[in-house]
Motif scaffolding. Structure first.
Motif, PDB file in Angstrom:
ATOM      1  N   ASP A 116      33.948 -13.143  84.466  1.00  0.00           N
ATOM      2  CA  ASP A 116      35.188 -12.498  84.043  1.00  0.00           C
ATOM      3  C   ASP A 116      35.274 -12.261  82.545  1.00  0.00           C
ATOM      4  O   ASP A 116      36.305 -11.833  82.039  1.00  0.00           O
ATOM      5  CB  ASP A 116      36.392 -13.319  84.496  1.00  0.00           C
ATOM      6  CG  ASP A 116      36.361 -14.737  83.931  1.00  0.00           C
ATOM      7  OD1 ASP A 116      35.273 -15.181  83.495  1.00  0.00           O
ATOM      8  OD2 ASP A 116      37.410 -15.400  83.935  1.00  0.00           O
ATOM      9  N   HIS A 117      34.200 -12.575  81.838  1.00  0.00           N
ATOM     10  CA  HIS A 117      34.189 -12.338  80.389  1.00  0.00           C
ATOM     11  C   HIS A 117      32.984 -11.484  80.016  1.00  0.00           C
ATOM     12  O   HIS A 117      31.869 -11.751  80.460  1.00  0.00           O
ATOM     13  CB  HIS A 117      34.131 -13.647  79.597  1.00  0.00           C
ATOM     14  CG  HIS A 117      35.371 -14.462  79.716  1.00  0.00           C
ATOM     15  ND1 HIS A 117      35.515 -15.473  80.639  1.00  0.00           N
ATOM     16  CD2 HIS A 117      36.550 -14.403  79.030  1.00  0.00           C
ATOM     17  CE1 HIS A 117      36.707 -16.030  80.513  1.00  0.00           C
ATOM     18  NE2 HIS A 117      37.358 -15.380  79.551  1.00  0.00           N
ATOM     19  N   ALA A 118      33.240 -10.479  79.209  1.00  0.00           N
ATOM     20  CA  ALA A 118      32.151  -9.684  78.642  1.00  0.00           C
ATOM     21  C   ALA A 118      31.680 -10.349  77.350  1.00  0.00           C
ATOM     22  O   ALA A 118      32.433 -11.069  76.692  1.00  0.00           O
ATOM     23  CB  ALA A 118      32.626  -8.263  78.359  1.00  0.00           C
ATOM     24  N   PRO A 119      30.435 -10.147  76.992  1.00  0.00           N
ATOM     25  CA  PRO A 119      29.960 -10.687  75.707  1.00  0.00           C
ATOM     26  C   PRO A 119      30.803 -10.134  74.553  1.00  0.00           C
ATOM     27  O   PRO A 119      31.331  -9.020  74.631  1.00  0.00           O
ATOM     28  CB  PRO A 119      28.512 -10.194  75.625  1.00  0.00           C
ATOM     29  CG  PRO A 119      28.125  -9.890  77.031  1.00  0.00           C
ATOM     30  CD  PRO A 119      29.367  -9.429  77.711  1.00  0.00           C
ATOM     31  N   GLU A 120      30.936 -10.925  73.518  1.00  0.00           N
ATOM     32  CA  GLU A 120      31.714 -10.517  72.355  1.00  0.00           C
ATOM     33  C   GLU A 120      30.900 -10.763  71.084  1.00  0.00           C
ATOM     34  O   GLU A 120      30.319 -11.833  70.910  1.00  0.00           O
ATOM     35  CB  GLU A 120      33.030 -11.290  72.276  1.00  0.00           C
ATOM     36  CG  GLU A 120      33.991 -11.009  73.414  1.00  0.00           C
ATOM     37  CD  GLU A 120      35.271 -11.826  73.292  1.00  0.00           C
ATOM     38  OE1 GLU A 120      35.335 -12.660  72.363  1.00  0.00           O
ATOM     39  OE2 GLU A 120      36.181 -11.637  74.116  1.00  0.00           O
ATOM     40  N   PHE A 121      30.878  -9.744  70.225  1.00  0.00           N
ATOM     41  CA  PHE A 121      30.261  -9.886  68.905  1.00  0.00           C
ATOM     42  C   PHE A 121      31.342 -10.314  67.922  1.00  0.00           C
ATOM     43  O   PHE A 121      32.473  -9.810  67.958  1.00  0.00           O
ATOM     44  CB  PHE A 121      29.630  -8.578  68.440  1.00  0.00           C
ATOM     45  CG  PHE A 121      28.377  -8.208  69.186  1.00  0.00           C
ATOM     46  CD1 PHE A 121      27.152  -8.705  68.794  1.00  0.00           C
ATOM     47  CD2 PHE A 121      28.431  -7.361  70.292  1.00  0.00           C
ATOM     48  CE1 PHE A 121      25.995  -8.357  69.469  1.00  0.00           C
ATOM     49  CE2 PHE A 121      27.292  -7.008  70.977  1.00  0.00           C
ATOM     50  CZ  PHE A 121      26.057  -7.510  70.567  1.00  0.00           C
ATOM     51  N   SER A 122      30.997 -11.232  67.066  1.00  0.00           N
ATOM     52  CA  SER A 122      31.978 -11.744  66.108  1.00  0.00           C
ATOM     53  C   SER A 122      32.302 -10.742  65.015  1.00  0.00           C
ATOM     54  O   SER A 122      33.343 -10.839  64.377  1.00  0.00           O
ATOM     55  CB  SER A 122      31.464 -13.043  65.466  1.00  0.00           C
ATOM     56  OG  SER A 122      30.246 -12.804  64.773  1.00  0.00           O
ATOM     57  N   GLU A 123      31.430  -9.757  64.830  1.00  0.00           N
ATOM     58  CA  GLU A 123      31.630  -8.788  63.739  1.00  0.00           C
ATOM     59  C   GLU A 123      31.281  -7.398  64.244  1.00  0.00           C
ATOM     60  O   GLU A 123      30.241  -7.196  64.861  1.00  0.00           O
ATOM     61  CB  GLU A 123      30.726  -9.152  62.553  1.00  0.00           C
ATOM     62  CG  GLU A 123      30.882  -8.258  61.345  1.00  0.00           C
ATOM     63  CD  GLU A 123      29.935  -8.648  60.223  1.00  0.00           C
ATOM     64  OE1 GLU A 123      29.970  -7.993  59.172  1.00  0.00           O
ATOM     65  OE2 GLU A 123      29.157  -9.610  60.417  1.00  0.00           O
ATOM     66  N   ASP A 124      32.167  -6.454  64.021  1.00  0.00           N
ATOM     67  CA  ASP A 124      31.930  -5.072  64.424  1.00  0.00           C
ATOM     68  C   ASP A 124      32.753  -4.163  63.506  1.00  0.00           C
ATOM     69  O   ASP A 124      33.979  -4.278  63.486  1.00  0.00           O
ATOM     70  CB  ASP A 124      32.318  -4.859  65.881  1.00  0.00           C
ATOM     71  CG  ASP A 124      31.914  -3.485  66.399  1.00  0.00           C
ATOM     72  OD1 ASP A 124      31.147  -2.791  65.698  1.00  0.00           O
ATOM     73  OD2 ASP A 124      32.361  -3.121  67.508  1.00  0.00           O
ATOM     74  N   PRO A 125      32.143  -3.280  62.738  1.00  0.00           N
ATOM     75  CA  PRO A 125      30.707  -3.014  62.699  1.00  0.00           C
ATOM     76  C   PRO A 125      29.945  -4.037  61.856  1.00  0.00           C
ATOM     77  O   PRO A 125      30.549  -4.812  61.108  1.00  0.00           O
ATOM     78  CB  PRO A 125      30.641  -1.625  62.054  1.00  0.00           C
ATOM     79  CG  PRO A 125      31.843  -1.595  61.161  1.00  0.00           C
ATOM     80  CD  PRO A 125      32.921  -2.362  61.889  1.00  0.00           C
ATOM     81  N   VAL A 126      28.626  -4.004  61.998  1.00  0.00           N
ATOM     82  CA  VAL A 126      27.742  -4.887  61.236  1.00  0.00           C
ATOM     83  C   VAL A 126      27.087  -4.069  60.127  1.00  0.00           C
ATOM     84  O   VAL A 126      26.631  -2.943  60.364  1.00  0.00           O
ATOM     85  CB  VAL A 126      26.666  -5.507  62.145  1.00  0.00           C
ATOM     86  CG1 VAL A 126      25.628  -6.255  61.320  1.00  0.00           C
ATOM     87  CG2 VAL A 126      27.312  -6.455  63.151  1.00  0.00           C
ATOM     88  N   THR A 127      27.083  -4.599  58.930  1.00  0.00           N
ATOM     89  CA  THR A 127      26.424  -3.940  57.792  1.00  0.00           C
ATOM     90  C   THR A 127      25.238  -4.783  57.343  1.00  0.00           C
ATOM     91  O   THR A 127      25.379  -5.981  57.097  1.00  0.00           O
ATOM     92  CB  THR A 127      27.403  -3.759  56.627  1.00  0.00           C
ATOM     93  OG1 THR A 127      28.508  -2.954  57.057  1.00  0.00           O
ATOM     94  CG2 THR A 127      26.721  -3.070  55.447  1.00  0.00           C
ATOM     95  N   ILE A 128      24.081  -4.141  57.277  1.00  0.00           N
ATOM     96  CA  ILE A 128      22.846  -4.813  56.855  1.00  0.00           C
ATOM     97  C   ILE A 128      22.308  -4.089  55.635  1.00  0.00           C
ATOM     98  O   ILE A 128      22.203  -2.861  55.635  1.00  0.00           O
ATOM     99  CB  ILE A 128      21.790  -4.805  57.981  1.00  0.00           C
ATOM    100  CG1 ILE A 128      22.354  -5.436  59.253  1.00  0.00           C
ATOM    101  CG2 ILE A 128      20.531  -5.540  57.549  1.00  0.00           C
ATOM    102  CD1 ILE A 128      21.426  -5.291  60.450  1.00  0.00           C
ATOM    103  N   VAL A 129      21.979  -4.824  54.597  1.00  0.00           N
ATOM    104  CA  VAL A 129      21.419  -4.250  53.374  1.00  0.00           C
ATOM    105  C   VAL A 129      20.065  -4.903  53.127  1.00  0.00           C
ATOM    106  O   VAL A 129      19.964  -6.123  53.016  1.00  0.00           O
ATOM    107  CB  VAL A 129      22.347  -4.478  52.165  1.00  0.00           C
ATOM    108  CG1 VAL A 129      21.740  -3.880  50.909  1.00  0.00           C
ATOM    109  CG2 VAL A 129      23.727  -3.883  52.426  1.00  0.00           C
ATOM    110  N   ILE A 130      19.012  -4.076  53.051  1.00  0.00           N
ATOM    111  CA  ILE A 130      17.663  -4.598  52.830  1.00  0.00           C
ATOM    112  C   ILE A 130      16.959  -3.711  51.807  1.00  0.00           C
ATOM    113  O   ILE A 130      17.229  -2.515  51.715  1.00  0.00           O
ATOM    114  CB  ILE A 130      16.835  -4.650  54.128  1.00  0.00           C
ATOM    115  CG1 ILE A 130      16.748  -3.254  54.770  1.00  0.00           C
ATOM    116  CG2 ILE A 130      17.407  -5.647  55.105  1.00  0.00           C
ATOM    117  CD1 ILE A 130      15.836  -3.211  55.970  1.00  0.00           C
TER     118      ILE A 130
END
Length: 564
Positions: free
Chosen positions: A200-214
């Motif tokens: 009854d639960h969908a996965p959840e991302f703690s951060e959206d959107p995600v920013t990656i700097v490389i």
């Protein structure tokens, strides 16, 4: 409820439903009836607790009216009757038989539904009259009143919705009292209720959107980010997650690699900020519910920024050769040197300089604009070509540079006049030579180039001579005769091909050399003299002859050739 239990013991939870929304569907519970002060009813949750210890000798049974009212306008309400039986210590103090039972239910079942029954099979026939067997929850781990046991039927009701993640196992201690026989009896049932997880639960991302700097110089194979989603379902397939790249832009399927189990994003290929400063990813996390149709997923948008590193040296776009007129003034801009660096910021800012050398002092180069200008006056006749080594360097760390050899061609201007080796020349020619005899070859030079340095000759006006305009050869136009004119003065000029042309003049003195081409001539062809005989030696007469030739050819000698 057993007598003697401390104040605050949960007796049960009363629950009503109102299909309206907002305040119209928010319920408030109240309790009324004789001796209602012995109990406390939570007005919000409907939970019923004892307000003080109960004694069966004082009162064996309580009856109340419970009202559930909403907050709408007009207010609506509903009532139900509640009966509470107080069990004496004489029955509860005896050591009862203990039975164990287990019920399984699935989270998400609707409140009010029956999940099972603790009524024994032999009590399910019609010989047992209603009320002769009672069922009462006397303990366990259900502190919140999630379950309720029907006092007369033994059916176990779900009071509130189950959540596996908040509780996966409950225990109820149910006292069963049997008054159907001559001697009443009781026993205790330990009921284990296992809650089965539903997806009854969908996965959840703690951060959206995600920013990656490389940085762009990171090596392939390096881990650049770890995606972590949380699935609040219990342990097992419902909470096991699988990661995948759902979309990416631009289309660079091999550039990034995502581990499906750990969520680690790894660089697959070399990055280049100049060709791809940023890219977008949509990463999906999907659980592993056993039924594929019931699997849940969620996605997160990711923007990856590739930061610039000083990995590009400047590149020249201006020409490697340029020409300039030699008469251009000091300060004249010959060329704007241009070099471009594909990096950004200080890494891409380019400065210019002339590497020290023999030719550097004639020109100056602005380090910021790249303007190359004349520092000292140019003279093509002094130096026609300058090879300058131009250095373009960026301001990154480490600093990168590129050099180019710039060829500066100095274009001739007609600033030089023809020059004779001397102002006066002496020439000799023999007389009696036929027309076309070479008398003299005169030569002038011009330091200019091309037509500016191309010389033609002229200026001879004496009719006895002519000068070849290309070669400067002076020749005769007729036979010369020294006896007629033995000296000529010729004025010769040299002219270049510039516009306007420049001139030079010179004088050629021509001496006609004598040839012995004349015989002596006597003044008279014959002389007659009368001389007395026996004349002593004496001068008789002076015989004169002339010769127009010069030099020895004109010097006469007399002698008597014969007598008659």
């Amino acid at each position: 409820v057993a007598e003697g239990l401390p104040s605050g013991t949960v007796v049960g939870t009363l629950s009503a439903k109102d299909p309206d929304e907002g305040e119209n569907g928010t319920l408030h519970y109240s309790l009324s009836g004789p001796r209602a002060e012995r109990f406390y009813l939570n007005p919000t949750s409907g939970e019923l607790r004892t307000a003080s210890p109960l004694r069966s000798t004082e009162r064996a049974e309580y009856g109340f009216t419970v009202t559930a009212a909403d907050h709408g306008t007009p207010g609506l309400s509903s009532t139900c009757q509640v009966q509470i039986q107080v069990l004496s210590n004489s029955r509860s103090s005896t050591t009862p038989n203990i039975l164990s039972m287990t019920l399984n239910t699935v989270e998400g079942a609707a409140p009010g539904s029956i999940i099972g029954s603790v009524r024994p099979p032999d009590h399910q026939d019609s010989t047992v009259q209603e009320g002769q067997v009672t069922y009462l929850v006397v303990g366990g781990t259900d502190q919140d009143g999630t379950f309720m046991v029907d006092r007369l039927e033994g059916d176990v009701y779900l009071v509130r919705e189950l959540d596996y993640e908040k509780g996966s196992r409950y225990m109820l201690h149910i006292e069963v009292s049997d008054f159907s026989k001559a001697f009443p009896s009781s026993h205790l049932i330990k009921l284990d209720i296992n809650v089965q997880d539903s997806n009854d639960h969908a996965p959840e991302f703690s951060e959206d959107p995600v920013t990656i700097v490389i940085p762009e110089n990171i090596e392939p194979g390096a881990s650049i980010y770890t995606f972590q989603a949380v699935d609040r379902d219990g342990s097992g397939p419902n909470s096991e997650l699988h990661y995948s790249i759902e979309h990416h832009w631009p289309d660079t399927s091999d550039l990034l690699v995502l581990d499906s189990v750990t969520g680690v994003l790894t660089l697959g290929q070399k990055l280049d900020h100049e060709s791809m400063p940023s890219l977008y990813l949509v990463v999906r996390a999907t659980d592993h519910a056993l039924n594929p149709s019931q699997r849940r997923w969620s996605s997160v948008t990711t923007r990856l920024f590739v930061t610039d590193e000083n990995d590009n040296a400047p590149t020249f776009s201006s020409p490697s050769a340029v020409s300039v007129m030699e008469d251009q003034p000091v300060g004249f801009v010959i060329l704007y040197v241009v070099a471009r660096d594909k990096d950004e910021g200080e890494n891409g800012r380019v400065s210019y300089r002339i590497r020290a050398g023999n030719n550097a002092g004639r020109f100056t180069l602005n380090p910021n604009t790249g303007s190359l200008s004349i520092l000292k006056a140019l003279d093509r006749e002094e130096q026609e070509v300058f090879n300058l080594t131009i250095v373009a360097e960026d301001h990154g760390t480490p600093q990168l540079s590129t050099s180019q050899v710039l060829c500066v061609q100095v274009i001739d201007v007609n600033d030089e006049a023809p020059v004779f080796q001397q102002a006066k020349f002496e020439a000799q020619v023999m007389e009696n030579r036929g027309p076309g005899t070479t008398v003299f070859t005169i030569t002038a030079t011009d330091r200019d180039q091309g037509s500016n340095g191309h010389i033609t000759y002229g200026g001879v006006t004496e009719e006895s001579f002519v000068i070849n305009p290309s070669t400067g050869v002076i020749t005769t136009t007729k036979e010369l005769d020294t006896e007629v004119q033995h000296h000529y003065t010729l004025t010769v000029y040299a002219r270049d091909g510039g516009l306007p042309p420049n001139f030079a003049k010179a004088v050629v003195h021509v001496e006609v050399q004598d040839v012995n081409d004349n015989v002596p001539v006597f003044a008279k062809s014959s002389y007659e003299l009368e001389v007395p005989e026996n004349q002593a030696p004496v001068e008789l007469c002076f015989i004169k002859a002339t010769d127009p030739d010069l030099g020895p050819g004109g010097q006469l000698e007399y002698r008597i050739a014969g007598e008659r």
